[in-house]
Write a protein that holds these residues in place. Structure first.
Motif, PDB file in Angstrom:
ATOM      1  N   CYS A 196       2.564   1.654  -3.365  1.00 49.50           N
ATOM      2  CA  CYS A 196       1.631   2.107  -4.402  1.00 49.50           C
ATOM      3  C   CYS A 196       1.296   3.585  -4.203  1.00 49.50           C
ATOM      4  O   CYS A 196       1.319   4.362  -5.148  1.00 49.50           O
ATOM      5  CB  CYS A 196       0.339   1.296  -4.347  1.00 49.50           C
ATOM      6  N   CYS A 197       0.968   3.924  -2.968  1.00 50.46           N
ATOM      7  CA  CYS A 197       0.594   5.314  -2.726  1.00 50.46           C
ATOM      8  C   CYS A 197       1.764   6.239  -3.008  1.00 50.46           C
ATOM      9  O   CYS A 197       1.593   7.341  -3.512  1.00 50.46           O
ATOM     10  CB  CYS A 197       0.115   5.495  -1.290  1.00 50.46           C
ATOM     11  N   ARG A 254      -7.348   3.500  -3.637  1.00 53.41           N
ATOM     12  CA  ARG A 254      -6.771   3.005  -2.385  1.00 53.41           C
ATOM     13  C   ARG A 254      -7.890   2.752  -1.393  1.00 53.41           C
ATOM     14  O   ARG A 254      -8.934   3.408  -1.426  1.00 53.41           O
ATOM     15  CB  ARG A 254      -5.754   3.986  -1.822  1.00 53.41           C
ATOM     16  N   GLN A 255      -7.616   1.825  -0.535  1.00 51.74           N
ATOM     17  CA  GLN A 255      -8.672   1.397   0.375  1.00 51.74           C
ATOM     18  C   GLN A 255      -8.717   2.283   1.609  1.00 51.74           C
ATOM     19  O   GLN A 255      -7.706   2.802   2.061  1.00 51.74           O
ATOM     20  CB  GLN A 255      -8.440  -0.049   0.800  1.00 51.74           C
ATOM     21  N   HIS A 280      -1.171  10.671  -0.715  1.00 50.04           N
ATOM     22  CA  HIS A 280      -1.102  10.378   0.714  1.00 50.04           C
ATOM     23  C   HIS A 280      -2.025  11.324   1.451  1.00 50.04           C
ATOM     24  O   HIS A 280      -2.544  12.286   0.884  1.00 50.04           O
ATOM     25  CB  HIS A 280       0.332  10.480   1.239  1.00 50.04           C
ATOM     26  N   VAL A 338       0.284   4.285   5.704  1.00 51.53           N
ATOM     27  CA  VAL A 338      -0.768   4.806   4.854  1.00 51.53           C
ATOM     28  C   VAL A 338      -2.068   4.956   5.626  1.00 51.53           C
ATOM     29  O   VAL A 338      -3.101   5.226   5.051  1.00 51.53           O
ATOM     30  CB  VAL A 338      -1.002   3.917   3.625  1.00 51.53           C
ATOM     31  N   SER A 352     -10.506   7.216  -4.794  1.00 48.88           N
ATOM     32  CA  SER A 352      -9.561   7.538  -5.850  1.00 48.88           C
ATOM     33  C   SER A 352      -9.455   9.045  -5.971  1.00 48.88           C
ATOM     34  O   SER A 352     -10.453   9.752  -5.927  1.00 48.88           O
ATOM     35  CB  SER A 352     -10.051   6.938  -7.170  1.00 48.88           C
ATOM     36  N   ASN A 401       0.833  -1.204   0.000  1.00 51.51           N
ATOM     37  CA  ASN A 401       0.000   0.000   0.000  1.00 51.51           C
ATOM     38  C   ASN A 401       0.863   1.246   0.000  1.00 51.51           C
ATOM     39  O   ASN A 401       0.632   2.182  -0.757  1.00 51.51           O
ATOM     40  CB  ASN A 401      -0.876   0.020   1.257  1.00 51.51           C
ATOM     41  N   VAL A 420      -5.928  -1.509   6.260  1.00 49.93           N
ATOM     42  CA  VAL A 420      -4.959  -0.533   5.791  1.00 49.93           C
ATOM     43  C   VAL A 420      -4.195  -0.012   6.991  1.00 49.93           C
ATOM     44  O   VAL A 420      -4.667   0.828   7.725  1.00 49.93           O
ATOM     45  CB  VAL A 420      -5.677   0.613   5.060  1.00 49.93           C
TER      46      VAL A 420
END
Lengths: 275, 1321
Positions: B715-716, B763-764, B722, B805, B742, B712, B801
């Motif tokens: 990816c972020c 992202r979750q 962020h 993040v 998103s 995560n 999560v």
């Protein structure tokens, strides 16, 4: 809106611009140029000064080289203190860059520890982390970790990898939901004005009646001289990572966010500059 | 969790409540009444007062209790006068009920009791079966009784219409008397005990309650028809008992126990949904023969009893099937009474001290609990009347001396003076209070009648504390805070003072001396310190295992206010110390780094690798999990950008291979938990198209969380996303209830190169929701599967999560409850009737809804390890199509359409069983109590909200179908303050508010409504306009954008409302747009979003591990695109983040049906490449900076090609002044569209003409303005079109821009974005 996580990043990526100059009495073959470097606040001097060493060794004869050590305005710099702490404690009021003098001889045996290799730094760092976890969680978390996790902590610091370090370190910063914080806050308070290297005591983040202790509570308890009386003039600065958090800041929050990688809150108390 | 309350009665008959969130008993303010007993349910409390009458206390809520009265007006056609009231002698009454059998004149309909009031006068209901009727609301038929139609035909001889009127229950938050059952001719037989329960027996009628009572003569009575909408019930009916009853207890479900005079207990059997009164009694003997049962209390599956020797007993083995249980177990303690509340939690009143005790440790697995714990919460009135405990504290400190020294004595009552004054009664204190007693200063410091008695310094100490409620510097002379609670008690109990009558005790001895104070009682909190309780009822008190109660410690007085503050919705990010740290860190970085960036870094960045062993769901057939080694390589480029590659090394035929994924290509990272695996899936655009994500499974949950946290983060980082989601963020919910968000990238907005939606990075966010809704102001609301409303706290992360993040604050526990359904199938055979023996070709006798998969009661597991069962299997009667009394639905054969009654041709039947499961997770969500919702909608943007202090309009439809409007919603207080009920004539299902306060709603009968005159000053509008549905379709959901209105019907068709103009916001007709739509969401720029999946109820594709794809969706211009609901997309399996779970074995059982190759139907993110025949996703309406006008149907799918001149959807009003008459394209049109080029302000000559059919403003997209456009700032990115004629006369007050002819005068304006004006012919 800024999130608390951003603090971790700011803390980690704190840099001190430093100018290294060779001590004038060192014998050189040709003149040694000063060397400029951005030092990570959270790291250790001997861990990040390979380049400095190389730079000055180039102009010296092999036989004149013994263990490197650093000094600022006559004070030998303890490599086992984080760089940011050294700077805050000794040089925060002086102009940047920070002028550090490099020595290759005359090791001040009574002031400094030897640092034969990076293993010594690692050993020191890990023992700090373990001590901190002993205070925070009765060592439960650090003991549950695997060797590779420990290594990852160290490598994260060594390579200046924020996420590598924090992927593991966050576990050390957790506490059970039913508690309001750690068991004890790992902290050390340094003062230039006393002989004592630092103050370290057992101090809980939450008072018996459930109130969160603040930085001010801590100082009143363990270092009352540092706190100005209500009406009195502020004589001291209480500094962590180059900033002065308000005394109302909850200690638990500080410990989670402003601790050095060794999981200690290194608090400098320095006289208020007069200008 | 919202707070609920415990009810109790003290010895003097005063009723108190204690909130689960509070720590003080609050007096139930009713000045007159004293009560003997109370029995509470969630929203009401029944009681027997000292006048032996029964009262009900209905708690107020934002939604009124209202009931519809109806009457029918009947007319017959008469050749002379047309329709008239003169009916044939054989006909019904001219005014009747629906059946026509009862005479029902309008003025003859009376209110049932004085506790009701009429809401309005009678009016004609013009809605007939979801469709509006002609004026007058008449429906026609050939004769009575027959089928009525809307249309008058040649043979329509009779007609009727429905009159309706609403009555409203008004006696809320007060005790309302229930008429006595006593027949005046007989001797009165007052009630002795009563108990309310039964709310879990049935959902129909809504909020059913069983109220049982016992009279002095030992008879048992049942109150008929008590329910939420009819809180008083209708009448008492006698239930015969074999003995003389003395006490009764009714559980939430089907348990009912009665104690008899002789000491046995009676147990009611046969209580069920159809017969809440039960059918027969059976007798349970007391635990010991010498001591009979004195008191019982029952819950869902427990029975507690007290025998005559005050011993407490627990009945073992009680459940629905065996309501009598098996045996008694003696428990510790001696109690006066016990009461079982919600979740089978138990309260009791101690024998000795008359304190209320709570049974700790009651869990579903250990129903008898562990220990009794006394509730020491003090009463509210014991505190200072100023409402501030700190004032009491400081007063206590000051008066400590005087308390001990005054030597006065006081009555046993420890209420303070003012509450006694309110409630004069026999328990009035006998001894007058000396004026210098500690109590007087306390109360007078608030009310101030005797200031002379108060030492000056005391008031000073108390009052500032009152105002601030903070941890005030109460000047504490020599006593430490730890002693304060004692001081507190000291104050309240002056009676103990005489023993220390000499003045001038040293303060420091306070603690030790107090140990002696309670006059010989062992416990410091003796009877005199605390109220003596007579009765307690926990039927309205929700306590769960993790609930933290503050009842058991006497608070120091400072913390309550602090704690309530910290619970408030506003993120506590505002503390000064936090701000200062952020600010100083920024300054530090600037100071230490700004001028030195050219310095060399001490540590060079390097590649960092994390490796590990995972399992991978291999790409080739046969698909299975294979062990792989995985390495994540992170490296930093020269520009400081971080990127990562994930390598997966696997073996094929002894050959080492690997595949790699660039994490900057990953579009979603999804934890996929099922019964066996801790798995997660990575999606890239390619893999989304292939419908084949990379699936990886870790051996342990910890391992999975570590990888997820790291991936995560990577990816972020590579997406440079962020922090908290921006107000522009697009939110979506997967079919499993996972929440994704998103950030719209600038690329998405490029009109020429729309970013395909499958390249959006999701992202979750932690939590579990069914619906999410966001507005441009950053206010985000969600609705859980159980209807609970949640508001976003501004945090991010939580749930799965974790790590960097996830934000460290604003994450709270969240729970959700849903039902798992299975079906019992039976076939009829001539010999035995319906049996569970089917034909060999039949489906499983216990199956899922499709019948293809066997689902037995025992074998069905919760959807994933995160879910746990919280109820037992029960028949679900609320299935579509209706059921018979036992829940059966009939059909001629499987699979078929089912109906709720049996006919001759029905050979099979089925019934649905439901079982509730619950998951607990965490996320940045806080509950908005207490009304469960079905749909919610937030205004896309409200121009007035910024400056004028208007709140953000938010509408919702409740679970029960009420329409609600939330007041006080703002960016700072996203939860708002209260609900405003908007009256409707029928239950509503969906509501949506669009730009300019257009509110549309859909009723449960499928009809659409437009709400008139909604505005900031009139947030609820004035009336509903019934909009006919599309022909033969029942609408299900509606969504309104800036100007366009879309609705979806029950068959998945999407409809666009044509002809919506500012002057006629209701529009003219529905236009079919698409089919196979699950849910629709229209953005503030009129972009239309739909989930990419097909019908969730049809396809139930479940991949190995229950995979699904985040479904969406995009089009147009998400910059500022903020309104979106994405919906449960596909599949039946759903799961979501939750609590740690035990490690599962590595073996996999790929779902049988997954292998059937059905994935095409259901899975997948619809991406732009797909054609309209496969449904659609991407339907740009107004793209980017241009006003791209087109009628919905003329559009090509990606907005290329010429548009048409705007009609309804584009003609939006300017900031104010809706309606703005507009009737394009007859008159010349001026185009306004937003541009991102800021700062250019060159008003000049006339605009270049453009033909109406051309794509307008092409130059805008190239960003090279032609000669002559003029730009000026406007506050909102929003396209407008107005006619030149209108522009000429229009004054744009809000921004100060004036139109004069075709020239524009630009005025200074504070807004930021800019507009470009061009002009059409």
């Amino acid at each position: 809106m800024t999130d608390d996580k951003d603090v971790l990043r700011d803390v980690w990526f704190g840099r001190i611009p430093t100018c290294f100059t060779l001590y004038q009495d060192e014998i050189t073959e040709r003149e040694a140029e000063p060397y400029y470097l951005l030092l990570p606040r959270v790291s250790y001097l001997t861990l990040v000064t390979d380049k400095v060493k190389k730079h000055f060794q180039k102009v010296m004869r092999q036989e004149d080289i013994s263990e490197i050590w650093f000094e600022y305005e006559g004070t030998p710099l303890k490599w086992h203190y984080p760089i940011g702490l050294l700077f805050d404690l000794l040089a925060s009021s002086s102009a940047l860059p920070w002028n550090i003098t490099v020595h290759f001889k005359g090791f001040p045996e009574k002031d400094l520890l030897h640092c034969p290799s990076k293993d010594a730094i690692e050993a020191h760092f890990m023992s700090c982390v373990k001590e901190a976890d002993a205070l925070k969680h009765k060592s439960q978390i650090i003991n549950e970790m695997q060797k590779k996790d420990h290594k990852q902590l160290w490598m994260g610091l060594h390579n200046d990898r924020f996420d590598q370090f924090w992927a593991i370190n966050r576990k050390l910063m957790e506490y059970p939901a039913e508690e309001n914080g750690f068991r004890y806050i790992p902290f050390r308070i340094y003062q230039t004005t006393t002989e004592r290297p630092f103050i370290q005591k057992l101090f809980r983040p939450v008072s018996t009646d459930g109130q969160l202790h603040t930085l001010g509570d801590l100082l009143k308890e363990v270092c009352p001289s540092a706190v100005a009386p209500e009406d009195g003039e502020k004589k001291n600065q209480v500094m962590i990572h180059g900033i002065e958090p308000m005394l109302e800041t909850p200690l638990q929050w500080l410990s989670e966010h402003l601790s050095y990688p060794d999981n200690f809150l290194h608090i400098s108390i320095i006289p208020q500059p007069t200008d | 969790m919202p707070s609920s309350v415990l009810w109790a009665v003290d010895l003097f008959g005063r009723v108190y409540t204690l909130s689960t969130a509070g720590q003080y008993w609050e007096l139930c303010r009713d000045t007159q009444l004293e009560f003997k007993r109370v029995s509470a349910a969630m929203h009401c409390c029944w009681g027997i007062a000292c006048d032996n009458q029964v009262y009900v206390y209905v708690c107020a809520s934002d939604v009124p209790i209202r009931r519809q009265e109806e009457a029918y007006e009947n007319q017959r056609w008469n050749p002379v006068g047309g329709f008239c009231e003169k009916l044939l002698p054989s006909d019904r009454w001219p005014w009747s009920d629906v059946s026509g059998l009862q005479h029902r004149p309008l003025d003859g309909v009376a209110l049932p009791s004085p506790h009701w009031e009429w809401e309005s006068d009678w009016y004609v209901d013009e809605n007939f079966g979801g469709e509006p009727t002609e004026k007058g609301g008449w429906t026609y038929a050939m004769d009575f009784p027959a089928t009525y139609t809307r249309d008058k035909k040649w043979n329509s001889c009779v007609r009727r219409r429905r009159w309706i009127r609403y009555r409203r229950y008004k006696s809320r938050d007060t005790w309302a008397k229930i008429p006595s059952k006593d027949d005046p001719k007989e001797l009165p037989d007052p009630f002795n005990d009563l108990s309310v329960g039964g709310w879990e027996i049935t959902d129909e009628p809504v909020g059913h309650l069983s109220l049982w009572a016992v009279s002095l003569q030992g008879k048992v009575w049942y109150r008929e028809e008590v329910s939420h909408p009819n809180p008083e019930g209708s009448s008492w009916s006698l239930v015969d008992t074999p003995g003389e009853a003395v006490q009764i207890s009714c559980g939430p479900h089907d348990l009912l126990w009665v104690t008899l005079w002789e000491g046995q207990a009676l147990v009611r059997e046969g209580i069920n949904r159809n017969n809440p009164k039960g059918s027969s009694w059976s007798v349970v003997e007391p635990p010991t023969s010498e001591n009979g049962i004195m008191h019982v209390s029952v819950g869902v599956g427990v029975v507690w009893a007290i025998t005559k020797d005050r011993k407490v007993w627990f009945r073992r083995g009680v459940n629905s099937h065996n309501p009598c249980g098996t045996s008694w177990i003696e428990m510790v303690g001696e109690m006066m009474m016990v009461n079982v509340g919600l979740n089978d939690q138990v309260w009791g009143i101690g024998c000795e001290d008359r304190a209320v005790y709570f049974r700790q440790g009651v869990t579903p697995s250990e129903l008898s609990g562990k220990t009794w714990k006394a509730i020491v919460a003090s009463r509210e009135c014991d505190r200072s009347h100023s409402g501030s405990s700190s004032s009491l504290l400081s007063a206590g400190c000051f008066f400590g001396d005087e308390v001990r020294g005054s030597g006065e004595s006081c009555a046993p009552s420890d209420t303070d003076a003012s509450s006694e004054a309110e409630r004069p009664g026999p328990d009035q204190p006998v001894a007058p209070e000396p004026l210098d007693s500690p109590r007087n200063p306390k109360s007078s410091s608030a009310s101030g009648p005797s200031p002379g008695k108060i030492p000056e310094h005391a008031t000073e100490g108390a009052n500032p504390a009152n105002q601030t409620l903070g941890p005030e510097p109460h000047p504490i002379p020599a006593s430490t805070p730890a002693e304060l609670p004692w001081t507190n008690i000291d104050l309240k109990d002056p009676r103990k003072a005489p023993s220390h009558s000499s003045a001038g005790f040293p303060e420091t001895t306070g603690l030790s001396e107090l140990g002696l104070l309670p006059l010989g009682l062992e416990e410091p909190y003796g009877a005199d310190d605390h109220p003596l309780w007579a009765w307690v009822s926990g039927g309205g008190c929700t306590v769960e295992a993790h609930t933290v109660l503050k009842w058991f410690t006497v608070q120091s007085g400072l913390s309550p206010s602090v704690q309530t503050l910290s619970l408030s919705i506003t993120p506590a990010q505002t503390a000064a110390w936090r701000k200062q740290i952020f600010q100083q860190l920024t300054e530090r970085t600037k100071r230490e780094l700004e001028n030195f960036r050219h310095y060399e870094q001490a540590v060079e960045q390097s590649v960092w690798v994390k490796t590990g062993t995972l399992q991978w769901w291999c790409d080739w057939k046969p698909h299975k999990w294979v062990d792989v080694r995985v390495a994540l390589e992170q490296f930093t480029g020269h520009d400081g950008a971080r990127d990562s590659i994930l390598f997966i090394y696997y073996m094929v035929h002894e050959e080492k291979k690997y595949l790699h994924i660039f994490l900057n290509e990953v579009t979603a990272l999804v934890p996929v938990l099922n019964e066996t695996k801790h798995a997660f899936a990575l999606y890239t655009p390619d893999r989304t198209r292939q419908r084949w994500p990379v699936r990886l499974a870790a051996a342990t949950e910890q391992d999975m969380n570590d990888w997820l946290a790291l991936l995560n983060l990577s990816c972020c980082e590579s997406q440079r996303v962020h922090g908290r989601p921006s107000p522009q963020a697009i939110w979506s919910i997967t079919c499993k209830g996972d929440i994704f968000v998103s950030e719209p990238s600038p690329d998405l907005e490029a009109p020429e190169h729309l970013l395909p939606c499958d390249q959006m990075f999701w992202r979750q966010v932690g939590g579990h929701l069914r619906v999410v809704e966001a507005s441009a102001q950053g206010v985000v609301w969600g609705i859980g599967y159980d209807g609970t409303a949640w508001v976003h706290t501004g945090g991010y992360g939580g749930g799965h999560v974790q790590g960097l993040v996830s934000s460290s604050s604003n994450i709270y526990p969240q729970s959700d409850v849903k039902s798992v359904h299975i079906y019992e199938n039976q076939r009829w055979n001539p010999v035995t009737g319906y049996t569970s023996r089917g034909l060999p070709t039949d489906r499983y006798m216990w199956s899922d809804a499709t019948g293809l998969q066997e689902c037995t009661k025992a074998g069905t597991k919760p959807p994933s390890l995160q879910w746990t069962w919280v109820s037992d299997w029960s028949v679900d009667f609320s299935v579509p199509g209706g059921t018979d009394q036992d829940g059966w639905q009939y059909a001629s054969d499987f699979p078929s359409s089912y109906h709720g009654y049996k006919t001759m041709r029905d050979f099979v039947r089925r019934r649905c069983w439901a079982r509730k499961c619950k998951l607990v997770t965490s996320g940045p969500w806080l509950e908005v109590a207490p009304i469960p919702l079905r749909d919610v909608s937030i205004i896309p943007e409200s121009p007035g909200a910024n400056g004028s202090g208007h709140s953000i309009a938010l509408w919702a439809a409740s679970d029960r179908g009420e329409v609600l409007c939330r007041l006080g919603v703002s960016e700072l207080n996203p939860a708002g303050s209260s609900w405003l009920h908007v009256g409707t004539d029928q239950p509503f299902a969906s509501v949506s508010i669009g730009g300019c306060y257009q509110v549309w709603a859909v009723a449960r009968d499928g009809s659409a409504f437009y709400r008139g005159s909604v505005s900031p000053s009139q947030p609820a509008g004035d009336c509903w306009y019934h909009i006919p549905s599309p022909p033969k379709q029942r609408l299900k959901q509606v969504s309104v954008g800036q100007t366009s209105v879309y609705a979806m019907d029950e068959n998945g068709n999407l409809w666009y409302r044509q002809g919506v103009t500012p002057s006629y916001p209701q529009g003219s007709s529905w236009e079919h747009v698409s089919n196979n739509v699950l849910r629709v969401s229209v953005g503030p720029l009129d972009q239309v979003w739909v989930p990419g999946g097909r019908r969730a109820d049809v396809c139930s594709w479940v991949g190995p591990g229950g995979l699904w794809v985040p479904t969406l969706v995009t089009c147009g211009h998400p910059h500022g695109a903020t309104k979106r609901v994405c919906v449960p997309g596909l599949g039946h399996r759903r799961q979501s983040p939750g609590e740690p779970q035990s490690e599962q074995g590595n073996c996999v059982s790929p779902n049988r049906r997954a292998a059937a190759g059905t994935q095409g139907a259901g899975l997948g993110l619809r991406h732009r490449g797909e054609q309209a025949d496969r449904g659609w996703l991407c339907r740009p309406r107004l793209c980017g900076h241009t006003v791209r006008a087109r009628a919905p149907q003329a559009a090509t799918w990606h907005g290329v090609g010429p548009g048409r001149v705007p009609r309804g959807p584009l003609s939006t009003r300017l900031l104010e002044g809706w309606p703005l008459p507009l009737d394009p394209p007859a008159s010349p049109v001026m185009w306004l569209s937003p541009s991102r080029e800021a700062g250019i302000t060159s008003p000049s000559g006339p605009m270049p003409p453009e033909p109406p059919g051309a794509r307008p403003s092409r130059w805008l997209t190239s960003r090279t303005p032609p000669a002559g456009p003029c730009r000026w700032p406007v506050p909102h990115r929003r396209p407008w079109a107005l006619s030149a004629a209108e522009a000429a006369s229009l004054t744009w007050k809000q921004t100060g821009v004036q139109f004069e002819g075709s020239a524009l005068v630009r005025e200074p304006c504070p807004a930021v974005s800019h507009m470009v004006l061009t002009c059409g012919p």
